[in-house]
Write a protein that holds these residues in place. Sequence first.
Motif, PDB file in Angstrom:
ATOM      1  N   SER A  29      23.676  27.675 -54.392  1.00 35.90           N
ATOM      2  CA  SER A  29      23.221  28.910 -55.026  1.00 35.90           C
ATOM      3  C   SER A  29      23.073  30.008 -53.992  1.00 35.90           C
ATOM      4  O   SER A  29      23.233  31.181 -54.297  1.00 35.90           O
ATOM      5  CB  SER A  29      21.885  28.694 -55.728  1.00 35.90           C
ATOM      6  OG  SER A  29      21.971  27.616 -56.625  1.00 35.90           O
ATOM      7  N   SER A  30      22.718  29.613 -52.761  1.00 36.98           N
ATOM      8  CA  SER A  30      22.704  30.598 -51.682  1.00 36.98           C
ATOM      9  C   SER A  30      22.901  29.868 -50.359  1.00 36.98           C
ATOM     10  O   SER A  30      22.822  28.646 -50.292  1.00 36.98           O
ATOM     11  CB  SER A  30      21.384  31.370 -51.680  1.00 36.98           C
ATOM     12  OG  SER A  30      20.319  30.480 -51.444  1.00 36.98           O
ATOM     13  N   GLU A  65      17.953  40.260 -58.421  1.00 36.77           N
ATOM     14  CA  GLU A  65      18.075  38.815 -58.298  1.00 36.77           C
ATOM     15  C   GLU A  65      17.948  38.177 -59.680  1.00 36.77           C
ATOM     16  O   GLU A  65      17.283  38.715 -60.564  1.00 36.77           O
ATOM     17  CB  GLU A  65      16.944  38.308 -57.408  1.00 36.77           C
ATOM     18  CG  GLU A  65      17.193  36.958 -56.798  1.00 36.77           C
ATOM     19  CD  GLU A  65      15.953  36.457 -56.085  1.00 36.77           C
ATOM     20  OE1 GLU A  65      15.846  35.236 -55.919  1.00 36.77           O
ATOM     21  OE2 GLU A  65      15.101  37.293 -55.711  1.00 36.77           O
ATOM     22  N   GLU A  68      25.216  29.311 -46.624  1.00 37.11           N
ATOM     23  CA  GLU A  68      26.613  28.942 -46.420  1.00 37.11           C
ATOM     24  C   GLU A  68      26.759  27.788 -45.446  1.00 37.11           C
ATOM     25  O   GLU A  68      25.875  27.514 -44.633  1.00 37.11           O
ATOM     26  CB  GLU A  68      27.459  30.142 -45.990  1.00 37.11           C
ATOM     27  CG  GLU A  68      27.085  30.750 -44.674  1.00 37.11           C
ATOM     28  CD  GLU A  68      27.982  31.955 -44.333  1.00 37.11           C
ATOM     29  OE1 GLU A  68      28.408  32.665 -45.278  1.00 37.11           O
ATOM     30  OE2 GLU A  68      28.249  32.172 -43.154  1.00 37.11           O
ATOM     31  N   ARG A  75      30.613  29.013 -49.528  1.00 36.46           N
ATOM     32  CA  ARG A  75      29.679  30.067 -49.880  1.00 36.46           C
ATOM     33  C   ARG A  75      29.368  29.997 -51.367  1.00 36.46           C
ATOM     34  O   ARG A  75      30.150  29.466 -52.135  1.00 36.46           O
ATOM     35  CB  ARG A  75      30.303  31.446 -49.598  1.00 36.46           C
ATOM     36  CG  ARG A  75      30.398  31.803 -48.145  1.00 36.46           C
ATOM     37  CD  ARG A  75      30.431  33.311 -47.981  1.00 36.46           C
ATOM     38  NE  ARG A  75      30.387  33.663 -46.566  1.00 36.46           N
ATOM     39  CZ  ARG A  75      31.474  33.872 -45.839  1.00 36.46           C
ATOM     40  NH1 ARG A  75      32.660  33.791 -46.392  1.00 36.46           N
ATOM     41  NH2 ARG A  75      31.372  34.172 -44.562  1.00 36.46           N
ATOM     42  N   PRO A  76      28.218  30.564 -51.774  1.00 30.13           N
ATOM     43  CA  PRO A  76      27.875  30.487 -53.202  1.00 30.13           C
ATOM     44  C   PRO A  76      28.886  31.210 -54.084  1.00 30.13           C
ATOM     45  O   PRO A  76      29.300  30.712 -55.102  1.00 30.13           O
ATOM     46  CB  PRO A  76      26.499  31.127 -53.301  1.00 30.13           C
ATOM     47  CG  PRO A  76      26.216  31.719 -51.987  1.00 30.13           C
ATOM     48  CD  PRO A  76      27.130  31.120 -50.985  1.00 30.13           C
ATOM     49  N   SER A  77      29.280  32.428 -53.708  1.00 29.12           N
ATOM     50  CA  SER A  77      30.216  33.119 -54.592  1.00 29.12           C
ATOM     51  C   SER A  77      31.360  33.691 -53.785  1.00 29.12           C
ATOM     52  O   SER A  77      31.228  33.992 -52.615  1.00 29.12           O
ATOM     53  CB  SER A  77      29.499  34.233 -55.349  1.00 29.12           C
ATOM     54  OG  SER A  77      28.895  35.097 -54.428  1.00 29.12           O
TER      55      SER A  77
END
Lengths: 292, 425
Positions: B101-102, B39, B104, A21-23
């Motif tokens: 960055s986004s 964002e 999964e 996942r990104p974060s």
Amino acid sequence: MPKSAKQVNTTNDKNWSLIIRPSRGWFDLRLKEVWNYRDLLLLLVRRDIVTVYKQTLLGAFWFVLPPILNTFIYFILFGLIAKVSTGGINPILFYLSGLIAWGYFADCINRTATTFRANAGVFGKVYFPRLIVPLSSVISAIIKFGVQLILLSITLAYFVWSGDPASPQLQYLWLLPFLLLLMMVIGLSFGIIISSLTTKYRDLSNMVPFAVQLLMYATPVIYPSSIIPDKYRWIFEINPLSSIIEAFRYIFLGIDKISWPLLAYSTVFAIVALVIGLVMFNRTEKDFMDTV
Amino acid sequence: MSVVVKAEDISKVFRLGDVGSATLTEDIRAFFYRLRGKENPNIKLASTNDREAASAISNYVWALKDINFQVNQGEIVGLVGRNGAGKSTLLKVLSRTTSPSSGEIKIKGKVASLLEVGTGFHPDLTGRENIFLNGAILGMRKEEIRKKFDAIVEFAGVQRYIDTPVKRYSSGMYVRLAFAVAAHLDPDILIIDEVLAVGDAEFQAKCLGKMKDVSDQGRTVIFVSHNMGAVSDLCSRAILLKQGGIIMDGNTDDVIRNYVQQNMRVNLTDKDALNDPSVRRGNGAVRFENVSMVNAEGAECTEFLPGNDIHFDMTCIINEPIKELMTNVAFRSGRTRDIVTTTGRIKVDISGKKPGDRINFRVSFPTIALRPGVFETYYWLGDSRTETAFDVVDNLLPPLVIQMPPDVNPLYLVGYVDLPFKFEQ
């Protein structure tokens, strides 16, 4: 049997062994993963020790040469020229003990402060928990410390035999591993905080050697805490390293004292620093490759 | 069949340019936006990853944009695309050396990624020590390495040198040892980069052979490559990336056909190709300006059947005075990158030509005796007497594709070349 969409999702998530996942959450530190890589940790420690002095004639002697040289430098500058008190202890013994203890802490910072930049090559190619690398650095520094401790013991034995007032308080020797652990944790935390801050903006890394040196002068390493004027005592007390160095010297030389409240403060400080360090390191490790 | 890798809406933003005070301003802005729960304003401006577009409005580009795919257990999937299409970024995200960055990615099973061999090898350590260190870096437990140790040493063929520091190894021994460790990983999913396939032909064949073994054992392989031949040989499915997005996902042959068609537009006069010495070399005294593969009817074409006539129409330009001009066309097998056949050097008549002039010539292969496969093309211009290469175009232009003729059992046409033979009884 019908299931709600959410239920299906959670059962699905359990089927996956890894989700990228990104974060991550702030405290999703994946320490279990570090444990899974413990063999790598040991191998890196071994590598650090084996490689540094391979192909040198003097070998492990290089572990003890720097504190010996530094001791003589301080002996000349502070002992002979500036005539700073050493609490009645022979200055050689005094400086050597302080410098060895401080040396371990400084090693921990210096070796870990460049973790990301120095290992970018490996980190860019393979994933493993990045924390393994700084951990292995501070652990391999213990070996060096151990060799230096032998030097200190021999020097101490000689001075005690020749009538120096130093009186080792060996009943507190059990405290030594804890002092070492405190220095390791604080050094590691500072190191990984610095390395996290310097992946993108490198300015801070130029400050590190200077800051470590400055911190040493703010800590009773080459002078006893007894000569600190009361007006400046608070500086000494908020410095979490002071009580550690003092306790170290009490155990070996019998001067200064063990301040339990200040040691407790250092312990709390170490834990807080470690948590902050781990969180920052964890935030940095996932995408530092894009900026390093 | 079960899905073992599932990528959902993967995107990755990169910042171009230098890191300096301007980046700090952007970071601070992004920080305050985040505090207010908005964002990142910098990302909003990001443009698609088109290297040629100099007039980008922002310093941020999408290296990957909305990537979705699934991989089933046991599949070998090739990721293909031109340089800068996002292959390597996707590989890095999959191997967790950087994070998206986004989006999964969900993965089932133990993953090993081989972006290079010998990661973490220390020159001062012995072969034995490095096997353990490298194995542990790749995720093996000590016990596991100990069990496989003998097999690794034997595979690498370095028994005599195992207690010698690897800095004294020949480069071949070094790479063999490094690869041997990697080859003994037992992942459920192997992510592998084609940079592994550099090195001598034997080594490449070993790498690709190992990949085949891995998949034969029911494991999953994701393979990133420029090498259409290898992809076509090994992968049943391919994903074509362009400018950070997936433009095709399906049967390998269809994807390769699409890729080749996209790449037909590579312009040899374009300076861009010169920046990559792995595909174009030479001192430039003479340069190819155009090479076209032409079929018997005179139409441009890259796919042929065994026995077809194939012509190569070349145009080259003389940039500097030369004494002699030779040319050579060769084909490489995609899988091992061994040269399968070559025309040898042919003398080109340059009488009366001076710098600035163009020369046209045609090299033809009547009834070509190659068997079905994808063959990388290699074109050479140079001077044989001084052994100077003027221009080498190596796997930059579309490969030559020899298709399996219909109604023929593929088993009758294995190998690369058709030799005439006699049969007597």
